[in-house]
Design a protein around this motif. Structure first.
Motif, PDB file in Angstrom:
ATOM      1  N   THR A  77       0.620  -1.057  -0.089  1.00  9.94           N
ATOM      2  CA  THR A  77       0.068   0.078   0.014  1.00  9.94           C
ATOM      3  C   THR A  77       0.737   1.144   0.179  1.00  9.94           C
TER       4      THR A  77
ATOM      5  N   ALA B 100       2.600   1.456  -3.175  1.00 10.42           N
ATOM      6  CA  ALA B 100       1.394   1.873  -4.366  1.00 10.42           C
ATOM      7  C   ALA B 100       1.045   3.539  -4.325  1.00 10.42           C
TER       8      ALA B 100
ATOM      9  N   TYR C  45      -0.337  -7.233  -6.879  1.00  9.06           N
ATOM     10  CA  TYR C  45      -1.526  -6.313  -6.449  1.00  9.06           C
ATOM     11  C   TYR C  45      -0.949  -5.032  -6.425  1.00  9.06           C
TER      12      TYR C  45
ATOM     13  N   TYR D 253      -2.352  -2.601  -8.748  1.00  2.30           N
ATOM     14  CA  TYR D 253      -4.083  -2.442  -8.579  1.00  2.30           C
ATOM     15  C   TYR D 253      -4.053  -1.238  -7.927  1.00  2.30           C
ATOM     16  N   ASN D 254      -3.355  -1.184  -6.475  1.00  2.00           N
ATOM     17  CA  ASN D 254      -3.548  -0.378  -5.732  1.00  2.00           C
ATOM     18  C   ASN D 254      -3.241   1.048  -5.986  1.00  2.00           C
TER      19      ASN D 254
ATOM     20  N   MET E  81      -7.821   0.502   1.107  1.00  2.00           N
ATOM     21  CA  MET E  81      -6.933  -0.303   0.927  1.00  2.00           C
ATOM     22  C   MET E  81      -6.077  -1.079   1.909  1.00  2.00           C
TER      23      MET E  81
ATOM     24  N   THR F 285      -6.467  -5.077   2.402  1.00  2.18           N
ATOM     25  CA  THR F 285      -5.000  -5.618   2.392  1.00  2.18           C
ATOM     26  C   THR F 285      -5.362  -6.751   3.787  1.00  2.18           C
TER      27      THR F 285
END
Lengths: 275, 293
Positions: free
Chosen positions: B85, B88, B170, B173-174, B219, B223
């Motif tokens: 996260t 990201a 992922y 995506y975040n 997010m 997660t």
């Protein structure tokens, strides 16, 4: 000020290049590996292949049930996505346009369902699927993809609220039936929501491993996910063929992604924000 | 034949909702309710021989430290998820600035998300392979031979190696979600802050962060619930060997390998409650914040 800006921009590019390297390194190593002979593969993973041979691809294609897996996956995808679009838009129309007894209860039960992680209930779903005679049929994944994940309803419901009710009223003045209003007025206006649903469902269903793994162990029903998984087990030592197999799966999605990036980015973004 | 709108309404409501509701009941509510029921029994998953055993299964779970030690393995995915996260957000901020080639980088960093996850897991098996893996080879080329590892074999690091695969998949995506949120912040705010003499860090902390607080929360919740449900990556890559089993893998093993459906149901109920609590907390926080994401 100029120098400072230049410094920051350089730092940004360095960070982005490190990110790019991390993304590309594993992809690069399977890419070059896929074209190597067995011997060459095990000598050096990182060098370029001395000759670009395609033998690994034909072995992977012939022995790996990949054509079968792609066909099954495509069939399940199409039926499930069409079904999800129909079910999602129709129930959103019924729930979003009419006041009736039990409406809030139904909406509430969908919201609660969205909180229940499906994979945890598989222990029991397994016996439901068996009892319905869907075990080892296409029916199992299709029923689960249609009935279990309810994100499509939340997306459509959010979207239909922003379509002014005056449009329905105008059509009613002209004497259109409610079904016709749904089909020719509402459904076309739900287009962006439909695009989001299609993209999100495509990604989840295409990647899904445990549903085909648990419910369709039959070899003839393998999807891409279970086909590669069962190929790797007995062939773990043939990493060059496995690399080719991985590339065969990756390439179509990469091509599709490059052509449709705009839709995919907006579908993924609105899907996350709306759900 | 023209039906009145009142009749049509009834027809539409019943016909449009019948099938979806049957599916919802059959594949979400019935299994959930039965899951709770079976968790109080000794059902083996096949016969009709179902005996009520009270809290025995739950007592087994809470008295046997094995189950909660396994939950510790899920923690790696959560920590990996936190890093993911943060990364990201970092890349999203970079790509939201006026930078040449930013669209290319956005496509590249997002790319892993659209690739097939099972194939990704298998790809990383070949990357992590001790003797022939490309990662150890890379370390060798860089002169870092001392860093070479049994990435999937060594229990001290294999969970991190697996959590990294999940991060690799992922992060993009975040990032794309964050970019979407950043783009909705008006430039005027930054302009005003700049005139007031705010530096880049100050405007990030006082303008950007408050504006995307909800998305960050979303997010983090994704997660956490994703980490609790970690399954595909470790299942494909190690089958739980060398202490990499996650809670869900254990649950499915107890059910389908050992045919203890009663106990497995109790494990699933525990997991379901953990995830549900996490998601409910998020819903409540969001409602409190006033703005719904």
């Amino acid at each position: 000020m100029k120098a400072k800006q230049l410094f920051f921009d350089t730092m940004k590019y360095i960070a982005l290049l490190i990110g790019t390297f991390v993304v590309f390194f594993p992809l690069y190593s399977v890419f070059v590996g896929a074209f190597k002979t067995r011997q060459e593969f095990y000598i050096d993973r990182l060098s370029l292949p001395s000759t670009w041979n395609f033998e690994n691809f034909s072995i992977a294609w012939e022995k790996g049930d990949l054509a079968l897996g792609l066909g099954n996956t495509l069939f399940i995808l199409i039926v499930s996505i069409v079904g999800n679009v129909l079910i999602g838009s129709m129930s959103a129309y019924a729930l979003g346009r009419f006041e009736f007894k039990g409406r809030n209860l139904i909406i509430g039960s969908y919201l609660v369902a969205a909180v229940i992680p499906l994979i945890t209930t598989q222990v029991v779903t397994y016996s439901v699927i068996k009892a319905l005679g869907l075990y080892n049929t296409y029916g199992a994944p299709i029923a689960l993809y249609l009935g279990a994940d309810v994100i499509q309803l939340t997306i459509y419901l959010q979207f239909i609220r922003n379509i002014p009710y005056e449009l329905d009223e105008a059509a009613m003045m002209e004497g259109a039936s409610l079904f016709k209003i749904f089909r020719s007025v509402i459904f076309p206006l739900l287009g962006p929501a439909t695009a989001t649903v299609v993209i999100l469902k495509f990604i989840t269903i295409y990647n899904d491993f445990y549903v085909p793994y648990l419910y369709m162990p039959d070899r003839g029903l393998r999807t891409v996910a279970t086909a590669i998984q069962s190929f790797v087990g007995p062939n773990a030592a043939r990493m060059e063929v496995i690399s080719a197999y991985i590339l065969l799966i990756f390439i179509p999605t990469i091509v599709m992604f490059l052509f449709m990036q705009r839709y995919i980015f907006s579908g993924v973004t609105s899907g996350a924000v709306k759900s | 034949m023209n039906l009145s709108y009142k009749t049509q309404r009834i027809i539409i409501i019943t016909s449009f909702l019948a099938l979806p509701l049957v599916l919802l009941l059959l594949f979400t509510y019935y299994p959930s309710v039965m899951l709770v029921y079976y968790s109080f029994t000794d059902w083996d998953g096949f016969g009709f021989d179902v005996n009520f055993v009270g809290l025995k299964n739950y007592r087994e779970i809470f008295s046997n430290p094995e189950y909660f030690q396994i939950l510790r393995n899920n923690l790696y995915y959560f920590i990996g998820g936190l890093v993911q996260t943060a990364l990201a957000l970092f890349f999203a901020v970079i790509l939201n600035s006026k930078l040449k080639g930013r669209n290319v980088f956005r496509v590249i960093l997002f790319l892993p998300y659209i690739l097939h996850q099972v194939a990704i897991a298998i790809m990383f098996q070949t990357v992590y392979h001790t003797s022939y893996g490309s990662l150890n080879k890379l370390l060798e080329v860089l002169g870092l031979e001392a860093w070479k590892q049994q990435w999937l074999g060594n229990p001290a690091i294999n969970d991190w190696a697996l959590a990294f695969v999940s991060l690799w998949m992922y992060m993009g995506y975040n990032m794309v979600i964050f970019i979407g949120a950043l783009q909705s912040i008006s430039d005027d705010l930054y302009e005003a802050a700049r005139i007031d003499g705010a530096n880049a860090w100050q405007s990030f902390w006082h303008i950007t962060m408050p504006s995307i607080k909800n998305v960050v929360e979303l997010m983090l919740i994704l997660t956490l619930s994703g980490a609790l449900q970690a399954f595909t990556v470790p299942y494909i890559m190690t089958l739980g060997a060398n202490d990499t089993s996650t809670f869900l893998m254990k649950t499915l093993d107890v059910a389908f390998k050992f045919n203890q459906f009663g106990l497995a149901s109790a494990l699933a109920v525990v997991l379901l409650l953990m995830v549900a609590v996490v998601v409910l907390i998020q819903r409540l926080i969001l409602r409190e914040g006033g703005t719904r994401v």
